[in-house]
Design a protein around this motif. Structure first.
Motif, short mmCIF file in Angstrom:
data_model
loop_
_atom_site.label_atom_id
_atom_site.label_comp_id
_atom_site.label_asym_id
_atom_site.label_seq_id
_atom_site.Cartn_x
_atom_site.Cartn_y
_atom_site.Cartn_z
N GLU A 17 2.06 1.40 2.49
CA GLU A 17 2.63 0.30 1.71
C GLU A 17 1.62 -0.12 0.65
N ARG A 18 2.05 -0.09 -0.59
CA ARG A 18 1.18 -0.45 -1.71
C ARG A 18 0.95 -1.96 -1.71
N LYS A 19 -0.32 -2.36 -1.69
CA LYS A 19 -0.65 -3.78 -1.71
C LYS A 19 -0.47 -4.32 -3.12
N LYS A 20 0.08 -5.51 -3.21
CA LYS A 20 0.29 -6.15 -4.50
C LYS A 20 -1.03 -6.75 -4.98
N GLY A 21 -1.31 -6.58 -6.26
CA GLY A 21 -2.52 -7.14 -6.84
C GLY A 21 -2.31 -8.58 -7.26
N SER A 22 -3.40 -9.32 -7.33
CA SER A 22 -3.32 -10.71 -7.76
C SER A 22 -3.45 -10.80 -9.28
N GLN A 74 -6.99 1.20 -3.25
CA GLN A 74 -6.58 0.66 -1.95
C GLN A 74 -7.15 1.57 -0.88
N LYS A 75 -7.60 0.98 0.23
CA LYS A 75 -8.14 1.80 1.32
C LYS A 75 -6.98 2.40 2.12
N LYS A 84 -11.47 5.48 6.67
CA LYS A 84 -10.79 4.76 5.59
C LYS A 84 -11.48 5.09 4.28
N LYS A 89 -4.34 3.67 -6.64
CA LYS A 89 -2.97 3.35 -6.24
C LYS A 89 -1.91 4.24 -6.86
N TRP A 107 3.93 6.46 -1.26
CA TRP A 107 3.78 5.01 -1.47
C TRP A 107 5.10 4.31 -1.28
#
Length: 108
Positions: A17-22, A74-75, A84, A89, A107
């Protein structure tokens, strides 16, 4: 991490799952790309002059490092050995630095 599928030999597909960036992360990445790009441009100009060749080589290397650091990473955990590793991404696959096995990333 989601499910793991073997596609050929030891190559596996993992769902991540791709983490959303801030917003601050986005601003930081844009600043990194701008500073890195400006450094590459200045190093190209310095490289043309005879006296600026050595500083240009160092500036070019540092600028490429800044641009690489600004890429979103992303790890991801290797399904073979569990290490890890940071992965860009947009990467479709990665080779683990510990076990040297290729893993395809799906992804989500």
């Amino acid at each position: 991490m989601g499910e793991t599928k073997v596609i050929s030999g030891e190559t596996q597909i993992i769902e991540v799952e791709r983490k959303k960036g801030s917003a601050m992360g986005f601003v930081g990445r844009m600043i990194g790309f701008i500073v890195g790009g400006f450094g590459v441009l200045i190093s190209c100009i310095l490289f043309v002059t005879i006296i600026g060749i050595l500083p240009a080589i160092g500036l070019f290397g540092m600028s490429l490092g800044i641009i690489y650091a600004a890429m979103g990473k992303q790890k991801v955990e290797c399904p073979h050995c569990g290490k890890k590793s940071p992965v860009i991404k947009t990467a479709e696959n990665f080779t683990c630095s510990k076990c040297r096995q290729l893993t395809v990333i799906d992804w989500k």
